[in-house]
Write a protein that holds these residues in place. Structure first.
Motif, PDB file in Angstrom:
ATOM      1  N   VAL A  48      40.956   5.173   9.375  1.00  0.00           N
ATOM      2  CA  VAL A  48      40.143   4.789  10.339  1.00  0.00           C
ATOM      3  C   VAL A  48      39.884   5.986  11.507  1.00  0.00           C
ATOM      4  O   VAL A  48      41.226   5.856  12.202  1.00  0.00           O
ATOM      5  CB  VAL A  48      40.155   3.379  10.775  1.00  0.00           C
ATOM      6  CG1 VAL A  48      39.210   3.056  11.917  1.00  0.00           C
ATOM      7  CG2 VAL A  48      40.154   2.344   9.578  1.00  0.00           C
ATOM      8  N   PRO A  49      39.109   6.483  11.705  1.00  0.00           N
ATOM      9  CA  PRO A  49      38.987   7.384  12.784  1.00  0.00           C
ATOM     10  C   PRO A  49      39.295   6.696  14.257  1.00  0.00           C
ATOM     11  O   PRO A  49      39.219   5.780  14.284  1.00  0.00           O
ATOM     12  CB  PRO A  49      37.479   7.864  12.861  1.00  0.00           C
ATOM     13  CG  PRO A  49      36.949   7.569  11.488  1.00  0.00           C
ATOM     14  CD  PRO A  49      37.702   6.254  11.057  1.00  0.00           C
ATOM     15  N   SER A  50      39.602   7.591  14.922  1.00  0.00           N
ATOM     16  CA  SER A  50      39.631   6.923  16.463  1.00  0.00           C
ATOM     17  C   SER A  50      38.512   6.289  17.214  1.00  0.00           C
ATOM     18  O   SER A  50      37.311   6.822  16.965  1.00  0.00           O
ATOM     19  CB  SER A  50      40.278   7.905  17.641  1.00  0.00           C
ATOM     20  OG  SER A  50      40.458   7.545  18.752  1.00  0.00           O
ATOM     21  N   HIS A  51      38.723   5.349  17.883  1.00  0.00           N
ATOM     22  CA  HIS A  51      37.581   4.607  18.513  1.00  0.00           C
ATOM     23  C   HIS A  51      37.644   4.928  19.954  1.00  0.00           C
ATOM     24  O   HIS A  51      36.769   4.141  20.709  1.00  0.00           O
ATOM     25  CB  HIS A  51      37.584   2.671  18.322  1.00  0.00           C
ATOM     26  CG  HIS A  51      37.601   2.493  16.821  1.00  0.00           C
ATOM     27  ND1 HIS A  51      38.248   1.473  16.188  1.00  0.00           N
ATOM     28  CD2 HIS A  51      36.915   3.239  15.809  1.00  0.00           C
ATOM     29  CE1 HIS A  51      38.038   1.446  15.011  1.00  0.00           C
ATOM     30  NE2 HIS A  51      37.380   2.410  14.621  1.00  0.00           N
ATOM     31  N   ARG A  87      32.128   3.782   7.592  1.00  0.00           N
ATOM     32  CA  ARG A  87      33.055   4.872   7.546  1.00  0.00           C
ATOM     33  C   ARG A  87      33.829   4.688   8.948  1.00  0.00           C
ATOM     34  O   ARG A  87      35.082   4.829   8.804  1.00  0.00           O
ATOM     35  CB  ARG A  87      32.451   6.049   7.376  1.00  0.00           C
ATOM     36  CG  ARG A  87      33.437   7.341   7.049  1.00  0.00           C
ATOM     37  CD  ARG A  87      33.033   8.502   6.673  1.00  0.00           C
ATOM     38  NE  ARG A  87      31.300   8.871   7.053  1.00  0.00           N
ATOM     39  CZ  ARG A  87      30.609   8.534   5.940  1.00  0.00           C
ATOM     40  NH1 ARG A  87      30.832   8.115   4.824  1.00  0.00           N
ATOM     41  NH2 ARG A  87      29.253   8.820   6.331  1.00  0.00           N
ATOM     42  N   GLN A  88      33.217   4.381   9.918  1.00  0.00           N
ATOM     43  CA  GLN A  88      33.948   4.525  11.507  1.00  0.00           C
ATOM     44  C   GLN A  88      34.924   3.365  11.429  1.00  0.00           C
ATOM     45  O   GLN A  88      35.608   3.479  12.054  1.00  0.00           O
ATOM     46  CB  GLN A  88      32.776   4.459  12.386  1.00  0.00           C
ATOM     47  CG  GLN A  88      33.347   4.583  14.001  1.00  0.00           C
ATOM     48  CD  GLN A  88      34.050   6.017  14.188  1.00  0.00           C
ATOM     49  OE1 GLN A  88      33.307   7.149  13.650  1.00  0.00           O
ATOM     50  NE2 GLN A  88      35.191   5.826  14.866  1.00  0.00           N
ATOM     51  N   ASN A  89      34.307   2.137  10.836  1.00  0.00           N
ATOM     52  CA  ASN A  89      35.182   0.942  11.188  1.00  0.00           C
ATOM     53  C   ASN A  89      36.101   0.785   9.933  1.00  0.00           C
ATOM     54  O   ASN A  89      36.602  -0.388  10.086  1.00  0.00           O
ATOM     55  CB  ASN A  89      34.031  -0.201  11.457  1.00  0.00           C
ATOM     56  CG  ASN A  89      33.579   0.056  12.834  1.00  0.00           C
ATOM     57  OD1 ASN A  89      34.041  -0.449  13.692  1.00  0.00           O
ATOM     58  ND2 ASN A  89      32.095   0.534  12.791  1.00  0.00           N
ATOM     59  N   THR A 100      32.759  -9.868  14.996  1.00  0.00           N
ATOM     60  CA  THR A 100      33.606  -8.509  14.654  1.00  0.00           C
ATOM     61  C   THR A 100      32.964  -7.598  15.522  1.00  0.00           C
ATOM     62  O   THR A 100      31.453  -7.549  15.749  1.00  0.00           O
ATOM     63  CB  THR A 100      33.080  -8.035  13.284  1.00  0.00           C
ATOM     64  OG1 THR A 100      33.583  -9.198  12.468  1.00  0.00           O
ATOM     65  CG2 THR A 100      33.737  -7.169  13.047  1.00  0.00           C
ATOM     66  N   ARG A 101      33.770  -6.825  16.176  1.00  0.00           N
ATOM     67  CA  ARG A 101      33.371  -5.610  16.915  1.00  0.00           C
ATOM     68  C   ARG A 101      33.170  -4.583  15.954  1.00  0.00           C
ATOM     69  O   ARG A 101      34.022  -4.099  15.452  1.00  0.00           O
ATOM     70  CB  ARG A 101      34.359  -5.250  18.121  1.00  0.00           C
ATOM     71  CG  ARG A 101      34.203  -4.028  18.775  1.00  0.00           C
ATOM     72  CD  ARG A 101      35.066  -3.806  19.979  1.00  0.00           C
ATOM     73  NE  ARG A 101      35.070  -4.819  21.017  1.00  0.00           N
ATOM     74  CZ  ARG A 101      35.993  -4.726  21.959  1.00  0.00           C
ATOM     75  NH1 ARG A 101      36.649  -3.515  22.262  1.00  0.00           N
ATOM     76  NH2 ARG A 101      36.032  -5.520  22.963  1.00  0.00           N
ATOM     77  N   LEU A 102      31.944  -3.757  16.071  1.00  0.00           N
ATOM     78  CA  LEU A 102      31.811  -2.481  15.406  1.00  0.00           C
ATOM     79  C   LEU A 102      31.604  -1.452  16.274  1.00  0.00           C
ATOM     80  O   LEU A 102      30.891  -1.505  17.225  1.00  0.00           O
ATOM     81  CB  LEU A 102      30.408  -2.635  14.473  1.00  0.00           C
ATOM     82  CG  LEU A 102      30.537  -3.822  13.178  1.00  0.00           C
ATOM     83  CD1 LEU A 102      28.986  -3.931  12.771  1.00  0.00           C
ATOM     84  CD2 LEU A 102      31.667  -3.297  12.385  1.00  0.00           C
ATOM     85  N   TYR A 103      32.293  -0.388  15.842  1.00  0.00           N
ATOM     86  CA  TYR A 103      32.086   0.828  16.665  1.00  0.00           C
ATOM     87  C   TYR A 103      31.014   1.768  16.129  1.00  0.00           C
ATOM     88  O   TYR A 103      30.831   1.857  15.115  1.00  0.00           O
ATOM     89  CB  TYR A 103      33.734   1.455  16.956  1.00  0.00           C
ATOM     90  CG  TYR A 103      34.224   0.811  17.366  1.00  0.00           C
ATOM     91  CD1 TYR A 103      34.553   0.992  18.942  1.00  0.00           C
ATOM     92  CD2 TYR A 103      35.397  -0.117  17.004  1.00  0.00           C
ATOM     93  CE1 TYR A 103      35.338   0.494  19.611  1.00  0.00           C
ATOM     94  CE2 TYR A 103      36.382  -0.720  17.736  1.00  0.00           C
ATOM     95  CZ  TYR A 103      36.364  -0.672  19.100  1.00  0.00           C
ATOM     96  OH  TYR A 103      37.363  -1.109  19.862  1.00  0.00           O
ATOM     97  N   ILE A 104      30.156   2.240  17.166  1.00  0.00           N
ATOM     98  CA  ILE A 104      29.122   3.094  16.529  1.00  0.00           C
ATOM     99  C   ILE A 104      29.461   4.555  16.854  1.00  0.00           C
ATOM    100  O   ILE A 104      29.971   5.101  17.600  1.00  0.00           O
ATOM    101  CB  ILE A 104      27.829   2.819  17.585  1.00  0.00           C
ATOM    102  CG1 ILE A 104      27.597   1.317  17.595  1.00  0.00           C
ATOM    103  CG2 ILE A 104      26.674   3.639  17.017  1.00  0.00           C
ATOM    104  CD1 ILE A 104      27.116   0.537  16.280  1.00  0.00           C
ATOM    105  N   PRO A 105      29.447   5.504  15.517  1.00  0.00           N
ATOM    106  CA  PRO A 105      29.524   6.742  15.503  1.00  0.00           C
ATOM    107  C   PRO A 105      29.328   7.625  16.817  1.00  0.00           C
ATOM    108  O   PRO A 105      27.786   7.195  16.857  1.00  0.00           O
ATOM    109  CB  PRO A 105      29.420   7.468  14.189  1.00  0.00           C
ATOM    110  CG  PRO A 105      29.192   5.919  13.418  1.00  0.00           C
ATOM    111  CD  PRO A 105      28.873   4.842  14.357  1.00  0.00           C
TER     112      PRO A 105
END
Length: 108
Positions: A48-51, A87-89, A100-105
């Motif tokens: 998982v990439p950095s958020h 992919r980001q999450n 759920t918290r979803l991070y936006i690329p």
């Protein structure tokens, strides 16, 4: 008068020894198989990439990845944006749950 004699020790017959060997071999092979499955599943996990510093949304009741992708990038392709969000999450499927918290690329 009754005399108590010690019982003879338990002996394994040829069939008993063979059955014991089969059971031990089956347990060993089962453990080996489970070990290789665990390694392959761990290797298949995507990092998982950095958020840090990324915008995020909280999934509401009725939200889908498609609707979130359209909302965060109205001019972009919703399929590509949804795949970037997955992919980001680190999501393995498109199933998301409320709260759920979803991070936006970045770039969306």
């Amino acid at each position: 008068m009754r005399v108590n004699r010690p019982k003879p020790p338990v002996r394994l017959t040829r069939r008993g020894r063979a059955a014991l060997v089969v059971v031990v071999a089956a347990l060993s092979l089962g453990g080996l198989w489970l070990g290789t499955r665990a390694v392959s599943l761990a290797a298949a996990a995507q990092p998982v990439p950095s958020h840090a510093g990324l915008p995020w949304v909280v999934v509401e009741d009725g939200d889908t990845l498609w609707t979130i992708a359209e909302a965060v990038s109205p001019e972009g392709d919703p399929i590509a944006v949804a795949q970037d969000i997955m992919r980001q999450n680190g999501l393995k499927s498109s199933l998301i749950r409320p709260g759920t918290r979803l991070y936006i690329p970045s770039g969306h």
